[in-house]
Design a protein around this motif. Structure first.
Motif, PDB file in Angstrom:
ATOM      1  N   GLU A   1       0.848  -1.186   0.000  1.00 25.23           N
ATOM      2  CA  GLU A   1       0.000   0.000   0.000  1.00 25.23           C
ATOM      3  C   GLU A   1       0.884   1.236   0.000  1.00 25.23           C
ATOM      4  O   GLU A   1       1.826   1.319   0.779  1.00 25.23           O
ATOM      5  N   ILE A   2       0.573   2.180  -0.874  1.00 27.43           N
ATOM      6  CA  ILE A   2       1.307   3.443  -0.931  1.00 27.43           C
ATOM      7  C   ILE A   2       0.290   4.566  -0.837  1.00 27.43           C
ATOM      8  O   ILE A   2      -0.713   4.564  -1.559  1.00 27.43           O
ATOM      9  N   VAL A   3       0.540   5.495   0.069  1.00 28.36           N
ATOM     10  CA  VAL A   3      -0.320   6.660   0.226  1.00 28.36           C
ATOM     11  C   VAL A   3       0.544   7.899   0.023  1.00 28.36           C
ATOM     12  O   VAL A   3       1.584   8.039   0.662  1.00 28.36           O
ATOM     13  N   VAL A   4       0.121   8.770  -0.893  1.00 27.18           N
ATOM     14  CA  VAL A   4       0.817  10.027  -1.146  1.00 27.18           C
ATOM     15  C   VAL A   4      -0.223  11.133  -1.063  1.00 27.18           C
ATOM     16  O   VAL A   4      -1.111  11.216  -1.909  1.00 27.18           O
ATOM     17  N   GLU A   5      -0.113  11.965  -0.043  1.00 35.42           N
ATOM     18  CA  GLU A   5      -1.049  13.061   0.209  1.00 35.42           C
ATOM     19  C   GLU A   5      -2.488  12.577   0.115  1.00 35.42           C
ATOM     20  O   GLU A   5      -2.907  11.759   0.904  1.00 35.42           O
ATOM     21  N   ASP A   6      -3.269  13.029  -0.867  1.00 37.73           N
ATOM     22  CA  ASP A   6      -4.681  12.653  -0.917  1.00 37.73           C
ATOM     23  C   ASP A   6      -4.963  11.511  -1.897  1.00 37.73           C
ATOM     24  O   ASP A   6      -6.083  11.304  -2.324  1.00 37.73           O
ATOM     25  N   ALA A   7      -3.944  10.736  -2.249  1.00 40.24           N
ATOM     26  CA  ALA A   7      -4.124   9.610  -3.167  1.00 40.24           C
ATOM     27  C   ALA A   7      -3.550   8.349  -2.532  1.00 40.24           C
ATOM     28  O   ALA A   7      -2.650   8.407  -1.703  1.00 40.24           O
ATOM     29  N   GLU A   8      -4.101   7.214  -2.911  1.00 37.30           N
ATOM     30  CA  GLU A   8      -3.614   5.944  -2.367  1.00 37.30           C
ATOM     31  C   GLU A   8      -3.681   4.858  -3.427  1.00 37.30           C
ATOM     32  O   GLU A   8      -4.389   4.978  -4.422  1.00 37.30           O
ATOM     33  N   MET A   9      -2.921   3.797  -3.168  1.00 38.59           N
ATOM     34  CA  MET A   9      -2.894   2.669  -4.070  1.00 38.59           C
ATOM     35  C   MET A   9      -2.632   1.422  -3.245  1.00 38.59           C
ATOM     36  O   MET A   9      -1.845   1.447  -2.300  1.00 38.59           O
ATOM     37  N   SER A  10      -3.304   0.342  -3.562  1.00 44.36           N
ATOM     38  CA  SER A  10      -3.081  -0.931  -2.899  1.00 44.36           C
ATOM     39  C   SER A  10      -2.994  -1.992  -3.988  1.00 44.36           C
ATOM     40  O   SER A  10      -3.903  -2.115  -4.808  1.00 44.36           O
ATOM     41  N   VAL A  11      -1.879  -2.739  -4.009  1.00 44.19           N
ATOM     42  CA  VAL A  11      -1.698  -3.777  -5.022  1.00 44.19           C
ATOM     43  C   VAL A  11      -1.373  -5.094  -4.342  1.00 44.19           C
ATOM     44  O   VAL A  11      -0.751  -5.129  -3.288  1.00 44.19           O
ATOM     45  N   THR A  12      -1.818  -6.178  -4.954  1.00 49.78           N
ATOM     46  CA  THR A  12      -1.544  -7.514  -4.427  1.00 49.78           C
ATOM     47  C   THR A  12      -0.661  -8.327  -5.356  1.00 49.78           C
ATOM     48  O   THR A  12      -0.325  -9.458  -5.052  1.00 49.78           O
ATOM     49  N   ASP A  13      -0.291  -7.736  -6.498  1.00 52.13           N
ATOM     50  CA  ASP A  13       0.566  -8.434  -7.448  1.00 52.13           C
ATOM     51  C   ASP A  13       1.432  -7.402  -8.168  1.00 52.13           C
ATOM     52  O   ASP A  13       1.233  -6.203  -8.022  1.00 52.13           O
ATOM     53  N   SER A  14       2.371  -7.875  -8.956  1.00 54.65           N
ATOM     54  CA  SER A  14       3.279  -6.983  -9.678  1.00 54.65           C
ATOM     55  C   SER A  14       2.507  -5.966 -10.504  1.00 54.65           C
ATOM     56  O   SER A  14       1.455  -6.277 -11.060  1.00 54.65           O
ATOM     57  N   THR A  15       3.055  -4.757 -10.560  1.00 56.03           N
ATOM     58  CA  THR A  15       2.432  -3.712 -11.365  1.00 56.03           C
ATOM     59  C   THR A  15       3.517  -2.861 -12.026  1.00 56.03           C
ATOM     60  O   THR A  15       4.354  -2.297 -11.332  1.00 56.03           O
ATOM     61  N   PRO A  16       3.524  -2.812 -13.368  1.00 54.97           N
ATOM     62  CA  PRO A  16       4.579  -2.075 -14.066  1.00 54.97           C
ATOM     63  C   PRO A  16       4.399  -0.559 -14.028  1.00 54.97           C
ATOM     64  O   PRO A  16       5.308   0.174 -14.361  1.00 54.97           O
ATOM     65  N   GLU A  17       3.209  -0.100 -13.615  1.00 56.54           N
ATOM     66  CA  GLU A  17       2.957   1.345 -13.564  1.00 56.54           C
ATOM     67  C   GLU A  17       1.891   1.595 -12.502  1.00 56.54           C
ATOM     68  O   GLU A  17       0.833   0.984 -12.507  1.00 56.54           O
ATOM     69  N   PHE A  18       2.169   2.497 -11.584  1.00 57.42           N
ATOM     70  CA  PHE A  18       1.227   2.781 -10.514  1.00 57.42           C
ATOM     71  C   PHE A  18       0.091   3.678 -10.995  1.00 57.42           C
ATOM     72  O   PHE A  18       0.303   4.622 -11.740  1.00 57.42           O
ATOM     73  N   VAL A  19      -1.110   3.368 -10.536  1.00 64.40           N
ATOM     74  CA  VAL A  19      -2.276   4.204 -10.768  1.00 64.40           C
ATOM     75  C   VAL A  19      -2.889   4.492  -9.402  1.00 64.40           C
ATOM     76  O   VAL A  19      -3.371   3.587  -8.733  1.00 64.40           O
TER      77      VAL A  19
END
Length: 185
Positions: A94-112
């Motif tokens: 899980e990555i949180v940057v200011e007012d945005a967040e992302m949670s991934v459970t597998d490889s991801t070549p580009e964050f959204v």
């Protein structure tokens, strides 16, 4: 599983075997530059350019590597065998940057990133801190973090131990892609 370090290409020069984490090779009487390695077992090792698993990092898979110059372009000062604790395959990043967040459970070549839901507004507004706030959380598994999209650029490794403690190897200012490793014995 042990790793054997050699100060010359082709497994020549000074040699020394290690097992487990080594936060400072000089303290363990290994002073030369690592030029070839033999890694026993099934788990990869991460090699770092600075003491205490900091600086640039390189991941080297098990096997015999007679010349690591293309895998690891810096002088190795610390290293550790990676242990995967995500037996149920439920670990996530899980990555949180200011007012945005992302949670991934597998490889991801580009964050959204997705916008975080805003909490109910109080009558009084809190003063805002305009520094960029970022938080990275690993809830299981071993993750390779890359400074560029498509798994490129510099590398850092984040993992969790059996007791849930997070361990980091290498340093990155920016993370743009991540790959989840799976190498359970």
């Amino acid at each position: 599983m042990p790793v054997k370090l050699c100060t010359e290409v082709g497994f020549k020069g000074d040699k020394k075997k290690f097992s487990g984490a080594v936060d400072n090779l000089a303290k363990r009487q290994f002073y030369g530059q690592v030029k070839s390695v033999m890694i026993d077992g099934t788990r990869p090792w991460v090699f770092c350019a600075d003491f205490d698993f900091r600086g640039k990092a390189a991941l080297i898979e098990p096997g015999e590597h007679s010349d690591i110059s293309t895998l690891c372009s810096f002088k190795v000062k610390s290293m550790c065998e990676l242990i995967d604790t995500d037996k149920e395959k439920r670990g996530k990043l899980e990555i949180v940057v200011e007012d945005a967040e992302m949670s991934v459970t597998d490889s991801t070549p580009e964050f959204v990133f997705q916008k975080k839901p805003k909490p109910e507004q109080n009558e009084q507004q809190q003063p805002q801190d305009y520094k960029v706030k970022a938080r990275l959380e690993v809830t299981g598994g071993t993750w390779l973090l890359f400074s560029e999209q498509g798994y490129g650029g510099d590398l850092a490794v984040v993992t969790t131990s059996n007791n849930g403690r997070r361990m980091s190897f290498g340093q990155l200012a920016t993370v743009r892609s991540a790959k989840k490793l799976s190498f359970l014995d």
